[in-house]
Scaffold this motif. Structure first.
Motif: not given
Length: 327
Positions: A86-87, A192-197, A210-217
């Motif tokens: 994540t860093g 980004l959705v496939p990478f979230l999965a 972190l991916i979910g936060l970016v998607i929501c933003a």
């Protein structure tokens, strides 16, 4: 991932979406007041001339909001959200966003439409790519998973060149895609959705969060970026998103699938390369205008149709990439 951590993650995503919806009107108003407006190119489409003056640098919001929410939850909860993976993603997101911000600042404040010189921008992007490779290489392998064959090939020193191409190409590809209201942000959500999965399949919940936060933003930003756009992301946002998705693909070992999942971005940058190369050789154009979305606009498609059809193509590629990644 237990119920407690899942609730924290869902709450973080909802907070991020709420903050974006609440802060964007104030940001748009502020950018209007300080005259941080878009300047359309003289040789651009006539239909885009009316966009002059629309606030830009909106990418600041969807970079800072999810980043701060992630870091605050990492500090204020018992969950260790910030790790090497994540860093690296955050560093890519903020680092490439900073390059874009400098470029936007020169264009908007200094009134220099060229922005950063291409050689300087490429050099800055390259330095970051090298940094990410060195950081990642210290904790991970140089193997690359090949979909369908289900084989992993160790590239050794050649992995550096793959990472270098991924970061420099993807940031520019996403940058070229940002030219029609809603296209780039929406396409990035789809990609980004496939990478979230993949993140949750690999039990990398921190990366998934972190991916979910970016998607929501981005969803919050899209409310104000759909046609007619009230704000643009600028290079600040597009370069940040390109760095983000390249870093995500690297830490999740889905480097090859990035090409398929991000096929719309790939098509956009290839259209520019093909157009410029062919024109230099023949003085003739293959596309009516590059990048590719302008080709269709020149052919009479309204912006909404371009966005809708490109999103559909992106969804097909994302679903195919997701299937290949989990089969």
């Amino acid at each position: 991932m237990n119920v407690s951590s899942a609730l924290y993650m869902i709450s973080g995503c909802l907070v991020t979406l709420g903050l974006m919806l609440g802060l964007m009107p104030a940001l748009i108003d502020y950018l209007h007041r300080i005259k941080f407006g878009q300047t359309e190119r003289g040789e651009g489409l006539e239909s885009h001339k009316k966009k002059n003056g629309t606030p830009t640098m909106g990418g600041l919001a969807f970079i800072l909001v999810p980043t701060l929410v992630f870091l605050l939850l990492s500090l204020c909860t018992p969950f260790k959200l910030l790790d090497m993976n994540t860093g690296i993603i955050l560093l890519a997101y903020v680092g490439y966003g900073l390059i874009g911000f400098i470029d936007d600042y020169i264009i908007v404040v200094k009134k220099d439409n060229e922005g950063l010189k291409p050689a300087v921008k490429f050099a800055m992007q390259s330095v970051l790519a090298v940094v990410f490779f060195l950081l990642y290489r210290s904790t991970a392998s140089t193997g690359v998973w090949i979909p369908i064959l289900d084989q992993t090939i160790d590239l050794g020193v050649w992995y550096f060149f793959l990472v270098f191409i991924m970061f420099t190409a993807e940031t520019n590809a996403v940058n070229f895609t940002d030219g029609v209201d809603g296209l780039c942000a929406g396409q990035m959500v789809i990609a980004l959705v496939p990478f979230l999965a993949f993140a949750f399949f690999q039990q990398q919940a921190n990366v998934g969060f972190l991916i979910g936060l970016v998607i929501c933003a981005l969803l919050g930003y899209l409310v104000f970026n759909l046609h007619p756009a009230k704000i643009f992301m600028g290079d600040t946002g597009s370069l940040a998103l390109g760095g983000l998705i390249a870093a995500v693909a690297m830490v999740l070992k889905q480097e090859i699938l990035l090409i398929l999942i991000g096929a719309v971005f790939v098509a956009e940058v290839l259209s520019v390369i093909i157009q410029v190369t062919h024109y230099k050789r023949t003085k003739k154009r293959i596309f009516r205008m590059a990048p590719l979305h302008h080709h269709y606009e020149k052919g009479g498609w309204p912006e909404e149709k371009v966005v809708r059809n490109f999103w559909i193509a992106g969804i097909v590629c994302a679903l195919l990439g997701l299937w290949l990644g989990v089969m």
